[in-house]
Design an enzyme around this catalytic site. Structure first.
Site, mmCIF file in Angstrom:
data_model
loop_
_atom_site.group_PDB
_atom_site.id
_atom_site.type_symbol
_atom_site.label_atom_id
_atom_site.label_comp_id
_atom_site.label_asym_id
_atom_site.label_seq_id
_atom_site.Cartn_x
_atom_site.Cartn_y
_atom_site.Cartn_z
ATOM 1 N N HIS A 37 0.843 -1.204 0.000
ATOM 2 C CA HIS A 37 0.000 0.000 0.000
ATOM 3 C C HIS A 37 0.873 1.248 0.000
ATOM 4 C CE1 HIS A 37 0.526 1.279 4.268
ATOM 5 N NE2 HIS A 37 0.766 -0.004 4.464
ATOM 6 N N ASP A 87 -0.661 4.407 0.843
ATOM 7 C CA ASP A 87 -1.253 5.450 1.679
ATOM 8 C C ASP A 87 -0.487 5.475 2.996
ATOM 9 O OD1 ASP A 87 -2.425 2.863 2.226
ATOM 10 O OD2 ASP A 87 -3.816 3.861 3.592
ATOM 11 N N ASP A 135 6.464 2.262 6.082
ATOM 12 C CA ASP A 135 5.079 1.763 6.041
ATOM 13 C C ASP A 135 4.313 2.507 4.956
ATOM 14 O OD1 ASP A 135 2.602 0.741 6.637
ATOM 15 O OD2 ASP A 135 2.432 1.637 8.609
ATOM 16 N N GLU A 186 -5.075 1.169 2.988
ATOM 17 C CA GLU A 186 -4.731 0.161 4.003
ATOM 18 C C GLU A 186 -4.818 0.717 5.415
ATOM 19 O OE1 GLU A 186 -2.202 -2.238 6.738
ATOM 20 O OE2 GLU A 186 -1.996 -0.144 6.226
ATOM 21 N N GLU A 187 -4.338 1.948 5.575
ATOM 22 C CA GLU A 187 -4.261 2.508 6.920
ATOM 23 C C GLU A 187 -5.633 2.797 7.523
ATOM 24 O OE1 GLU A 187 -1.674 2.306 8.507
ATOM 25 O OE2 GLU A 187 0.085 2.609 7.252
ATOM 26 N N ASP A 222 4.726 -5.699 4.496
ATOM 27 C CA ASP A 222 4.183 -4.512 5.147
ATOM 28 C C ASP A 222 4.299 -4.657 6.666
ATOM 29 O OD1 ASP A 222 2.829 -2.199 5.737
ATOM 30 O OD2 ASP A 222 0.839 -3.055 5.399
ATOM 31 N N THR A 269 -11.808 27.213 28.770
ATOM 32 C CA THR A 269 -12.683 26.644 29.802
ATOM 33 C C THR A 269 -14.040 26.318 29.186
ATOM 34 O OG1 THR A 269 -13.150 28.911 30.439
ATOM 35 C CG2 THR A 269 -11.587 27.704 31.806
ATOM 36 N N ARG A 274 -7.378 -5.050 19.168
ATOM 37 C CA ARG A 274 -6.660 -5.943 18.246
ATOM 38 C C ARG A 274 -7.245 -7.351 18.372
ATOM 39 N NH1 ARG A 274 -3.605 -3.050 14.406
ATOM 40 N NH2 ARG A 274 -3.256 -1.073 15.430
HETATM 41 C C1 LIG Z 1 2.928 -3.267 11.341
HETATM 42 C C2 LIG Z 1 1.623 -3.162 10.571
HETATM 43 C C3 LIG Z 1 1.190 -4.546 10.165
HETATM 44 C C4 LIG Z 1 1.812 -2.252 9.391
HETATM 45 C C5 LIG Z 1 0.526 -1.897 8.664
HETATM 46 N N1 LIG Z 1 0.777 -1.101 7.515
HETATM 47 C C6 LIG Z 1 -0.384 -1.090 9.549
HETATM 48 O O1 LIG Z 1 0.013 -0.099 10.100
HETATM 49 N N2 LIG Z 1 -1.635 -1.470 9.635
HETATM 50 C C7 LIG Z 1 -2.623 -0.777 10.385
HETATM 51 C C8 LIG Z 1 -2.548 -1.065 11.841
HETATM 52 O O2 LIG Z 1 -3.107 -0.260 12.613
HETATM 53 O O3 LIG Z 1 -1.989 -2.082 12.271
#
Ligand SMILES: CC(C)C[C@H](N)C(=O)NCC(=O)O
Length: 494
Positions: free
Chosen positions: A116, A118, A149, A183-184, A212, A346, A359
């Protein structure tokens, strides 16, 4: 009578391969500056996929990739993958996906390289030492957003093919490319494109290669697993507009207080996820995995020093690696609508939206996680008896990916690493997410290998992201060597 001739034929074949590698490697070394310039040009394009204002740059980035591959004689397409719907209902064209093909010899394997172009957002004022979009070489490290990346690895693959061409050497395998620009932010639109092209572009693909990710240490690595990611927005809405905290504070139930209250129930200070059902779904760590992690060389003190913390969540290697790679975790990324500028405004923000992600690991299912998180947050919120309104949405639901390290792709990888770096690679997992990895596996049924060339300290998504010249250039040689090793895999391996 022909038998005695055989050893000399073998000798000739292996000599030709060794000769080819040396020549190719020399070619790479002598074109190093050109490769750095190519990376400079790509890094200069602010192809930030999360910022809608930068979308024209992202479109231009995809054109630049396509043109580079066209100039090399590839069969290139810019595939329209439709539109993205923004939270406010607005529609925005997605960046086209670049597909390319070099070679179509049916007697050879066909590999598909995915990458990717991006990037994550980056601003000088975030604490970068150099302009993030002006590639800067400091002591052999090339600093710039997206350098590691994933722009340098994508270029390294392209240059690997280019080197074969430049030396008029036949590519040992047919090479296809799939390069995307989202991808991001979860690879929007790519799943559908892969599904649509399963029986066309992907029909003759034998293996998929992804570069990647990064090494774990200074030792090269092959990656066999990634975590997935479920990304959530939790919005709490109260008064019709922001209020003065002196005039109204103490009289209204503040959205920010509600939001912080519910966020604090997601994970304990010791890292235990508190959302019911999440931890129960996780596949238990097997003895074999435990042994694999135990065998990996990894220095916890060095890790601590590199990231600048005085204490880690775990003090032994196996626990640390397991929690980095194959257990879920909750991260709270930020709060939209919160006052975050310098100074002392404020204000009582009227609407705040927390962004957090979980994750994913085997055997978690994003659809189940979505329900678990939404139900849990609503139940916690209900206990606060707040008049404010909570809305929970899951904006990314990427599954984890896991490969079989016994597959010949990994044996080929070990040979390529040995040839270029003269050492055996670590077999590692990755805590980050490559959303499309699992789709490739499920939709095409093809085997995947991840072959990182990024360094362990490249600072992805962070300030001062970099790619070392060493990794970039030796990584290109690794890809050259790997194409050759893959060509030796017996045709029967799936
Ligand atoms: C280290 C990751 C697998 C690299 C990948 N390009 C990435 O940043 N993906 C999105 C993420 O938040 O993991």
């Amino acid at each position: 009578m022909n038998l005695p001739v055989l050893p000399s034929i073998l000798l000739v074949i292996s000599t030709v391969h060794a000769f080819q590698y040396t020549e190719l490697a020399q070619y790479i070394d002598s074109h190093q500056e050109e490769y750095v310039e190519a990376l400079r040009d790509w890094v200069a394009i602010e192809s930030d996929s999360s910022n809608v204002v930068k979308r024209p740059d992202l479109h231009r980035m995809m054109e630049v990739v396509a043109q580079k591959l066209r100039l090399m004689g590839g069969t290139v397409e810019l595939v329209d993958i439709g539109e993205q719907e923004l939270p406010d209902g607005q529609k925005l064209a997605l960046p086209k996906v670049v597909t390319a093909l070099f070679g179509s010899d049916p007697s050879k394997h066909t590999v598909c390289v995915y990458g990717h172009v991006d990037v994550q957002p980056a601003k000088l004022e975030d604490g970068w030492v150099t302009d993030p979009y002006n590639l800067t070489d400091i002591n052999g490290n090339l600093y710039g957003r997206g350098a590691s990346d994933n722009k340098a690895p994508v270029l390294a693959w392209i240059h690997a093919v280019g080197a074969y061409q430049a030396l008029s050497m036949e590519l040992p395998v047919n090479v296809k490319f799939v390069i995307e620009g989202m991808e991001e932010t979860g690879s929007n639109g790519l799943d559908a494109m892969i599904l649509a092209q399963r029986d066309t572009f992907f029909s003759d693909v034998d293996y998929i290669i992804i570069s990647d990710c990064g090494w774990l240490s200074r030792r090269p690595a092959l990656t066999y697993g990634t975590r997935g990611n479920c990304y959530f927005f939790a919005e709490v809405k109260g008064p019709k507009q922001d209020l003065h905290s002196g005039i109204y504070g103490g009289t209204v139930i503040e959205p920010m207080t509600d939001l912080i209250g519910i966020l604090d129930t997601l994970i304990s200070p010791s890292g235990k996820i508190l959302i019911p059902g999440i931890r129960e779904a996780v596949a238990p760590l097997s003895d074999e995995e435990w042994r694999m992690y135990q065998d990996i060389e990894f220095d916890l003190d060095n890790y601590k020093t590199k990231i600048g913390v005085s204490q880690l969540m775990y003090t032994n290697k196996v626990d640390l690696l397991a929690h980095r790679w194959r257990y879920p975790t909750v991260t709270i990324h930020g709060i939209e609508g919160a006052f975050s500028d310098p100074g002392t405004k404020t204000v009582i923000p009227a609407k705040v939206t927390a962004k957090f992600s979980i994750r994913q690991v085997p055997n978690m299912e994003p659809a189940t996680v979505k329900k678990q998180v939404t139900d849990y947050l609503h139940s916690v919120f209900a206990k606060r008896k707040s008049p404010n309104k909570l809305k929970v949405t899951m904006v990314i639901g990427a599954k984890p990916w896991l490969a079989n390290t016994q597959h010949p792709l990994y044996e080929a990888g070990k040979l390529a690493v040995k040839r270029v770096f003269d050492m055996d690679p670590d077999l590692i997992r990755e805590g980050g997410t490559i959303p499309i990895a699992r789709t490739f596996q499920d939709v095409t049924g093809k085997s995947i290998i991840m072959m990182p060339i990024g360094g362990f300290d490249d600072g992805l998504h962070s300030q001062n992201e970099k790619m070392s010249r060493y990794n970039y250039i030796e990584g290109t040689k690794l890809f050259i060597s790997y194409l050759n090793e893959v060509s030796q895999i017996k045709k029967t391996s799936v």
